[in-house]
Design a protein around this motif. Structure first.
Motif, short mmCIF file in Angstrom:
data_model
loop_
_atom_site.label_atom_id
_atom_site.label_comp_id
_atom_site.label_asym_id
_atom_site.label_seq_id
_atom_site.Cartn_x
_atom_site.Cartn_y
_atom_site.Cartn_z
N LYS A 251 1.56 -1.17 0.22
CA LYS A 251 0.37 -0.33 0.30
C LYS A 251 0.81 1.26 -0.30
O LYS A 251 0.56 1.91 -0.75
N LYS B 107 2.08 2.00 -3.11
CA LYS B 107 2.03 2.04 -4.51
C LYS B 107 0.90 3.52 -4.30
O LYS B 107 1.51 4.43 -5.26
N THR B 108 1.36 4.38 -3.08
CA THR B 108 0.81 6.05 -3.12
C THR B 108 2.65 6.74 -3.45
O THR B 108 1.96 7.85 -3.72
N SER C 286 5.02 5.73 -5.65
CA SER C 286 5.31 5.95 -7.05
C SER C 286 4.40 6.96 -7.86
O SER C 286 4.02 6.87 -8.83
N GLN C 287 2.62 7.10 -6.76
CA GLN C 287 1.90 8.28 -7.73
C GLN C 287 2.66 9.72 -7.40
O GLN C 287 1.65 10.83 -7.93
N ARG C 288 3.20 9.36 -6.59
CA ARG C 288 2.93 11.15 -6.26
C ARG C 288 5.41 11.58 -6.42
O ARG C 288 5.99 11.07 -5.94
N ALA C 289 4.86 13.00 -7.80
CA ALA C 289 5.93 13.24 -8.30
C ALA C 289 6.99 13.39 -7.09
O ALA C 289 7.79 13.56 -7.34
N LEU D 188 8.86 -0.37 -7.75
CA LEU D 188 8.42 1.49 -7.50
C LEU D 188 8.50 1.61 -9.06
O LEU D 188 7.22 2.04 -9.92
N SER E 231 7.10 0.17 -11.79
CA SER E 231 6.57 -0.78 -12.09
C SER E 231 5.25 1.08 -12.58
O SER E 231 3.66 -0.08 -13.00
N SER E 232 5.24 1.54 -11.73
CA SER E 232 4.14 2.99 -12.07
C SER E 232 5.64 3.67 -13.33
O SER E 232 6.97 3.50 -13.08
N LEU F 148 6.35 6.66 -12.74
CA LEU F 148 7.09 8.05 -12.09
C LEU F 148 8.00 7.07 -11.68
O LEU F 148 9.09 7.49 -11.25
N GLY F 149 7.35 5.78 -10.90
CA GLY F 149 8.94 5.03 -9.90
C GLY F 149 9.26 4.71 -10.92
O GLY F 149 10.74 4.75 -10.21
#
Length: 259
Positions: A84, A87-88, A90-93, A176, A178-179, A181-182
């Motif tokens: 969890k 996941k968060t 990797s979504q925050r630039a 990381l 997998s996204s 940004l990551g």
């Protein structure tokens, strides 16, 4: 804030230790964080195992210089909690950008609080420590010395904090990736070392020029073309000392406590 850590996350680490240890014991512990005291240092799977040189103390029946085994670790998060959190992250630039600079974002605790945990230690319940010295107090000065040494390493490599919480930095970067940004962070950390390029010489070699067939006396002394009558003033660099500034306030070679 502690003056024995340079970054804010290193200071938080030491502050948690100082919260449940008396100042006199900590003062003695700082002297045990040096190379002269630490004989062995191993950090694996989020656990530090070290061997420290102790003192001769006839009061405790110690007549030869002892070697004490010390272990320090922090409580680990579960695999589900890490999934969890990653996941968060990797979504925050903003988080990815700070981690790219080898820094821990100041608001990173908001990600962990959503999962019901905290990233940086708050008190003694975040630590699991042990030492085989005869001192009955926990943490003893040897444990304090290892924690001070660890805080210095966290200043240089904040990704060790993830390892202390049970997630290896390599696994963090892999997940990381997998996204989109990551993946930027993962690629930047994985390809940080460029391949060495071979060269024939470390110095610029002179280039031979052919002499003209005829050289006049005037041309010999004054040259083929007249020199410029004026020289344009040099422009100052846009960013003075750019290479030094890129190293941050505390580059790896800078061991002093001030910037």
């Amino acid at each position: 804030m502690s003056k024995y850590a340079k970054t804010w996350w290193g200071q938080r680490f030491i502050a948690a230790l100082e919260d449940f240890t008396d100042s006199g014991r900590l003062a003695r512990g700082r002297s045990y964080s040096t190379d002269n005291r630490i004989k062995q240092w191993v950090l694996q799977k989020g656990k530090v195992e070290a061997k420290l040189r102790g003192n001769i103390n006839p009061y405790f029946g110690v007549y030869k210089e002892p070697t004490y085994k010390v272990s320090v670790q922090m409580t680990h998060f579960s695999e589900a909690q890490w999934q969890k959190i990653i996941k968060t992250l990797s979504q925050r630039a903003s988080f990815i950008a700070r981690l790219l600079l080898n820094e821990i974002p100041e608001n990173i605790e908001t990600v962990f609080s959503d999962v019901g945990v905290h990233f940086l230690p708050n008190d003694y319940r975040d630590f699991k420590v042990a030492c085989d010295c005869p001192d009955y107090e926990v943490p003893c000065k040897h444990i304090a010395g290892v924690c001070y040494r660890l805080a210095g390493q966290l200043d240089q490599d904040p990704f060790l904090l993830f390892e202390m919480r049970g997630l290896a930095p390599e696994k963090l970067l892999q997940q990381l990736a997998s996204s989109p940004l990551g993946k930027v962070l993962s690629d930047a950390k994985s390809n940080a070392i460029d391949e060495l390029q071979s060269v024939e010489s470390y110095y610029t070699r002179p280039v031979l020029a052919e002499l003209p067939q005829e050289i006049s006396l005037k041309g010999f002394w004054q040259g083929a073309k007249p020199l410029p009558s004026s020289i344009e003033p040099s422009q100052p660099a846009t960013i003075p000392a750019m290479l030094i500034k890129k190293g941050g306030d505390f580059p790896a070679f800078w061991q002093k406590q001030n910037s």
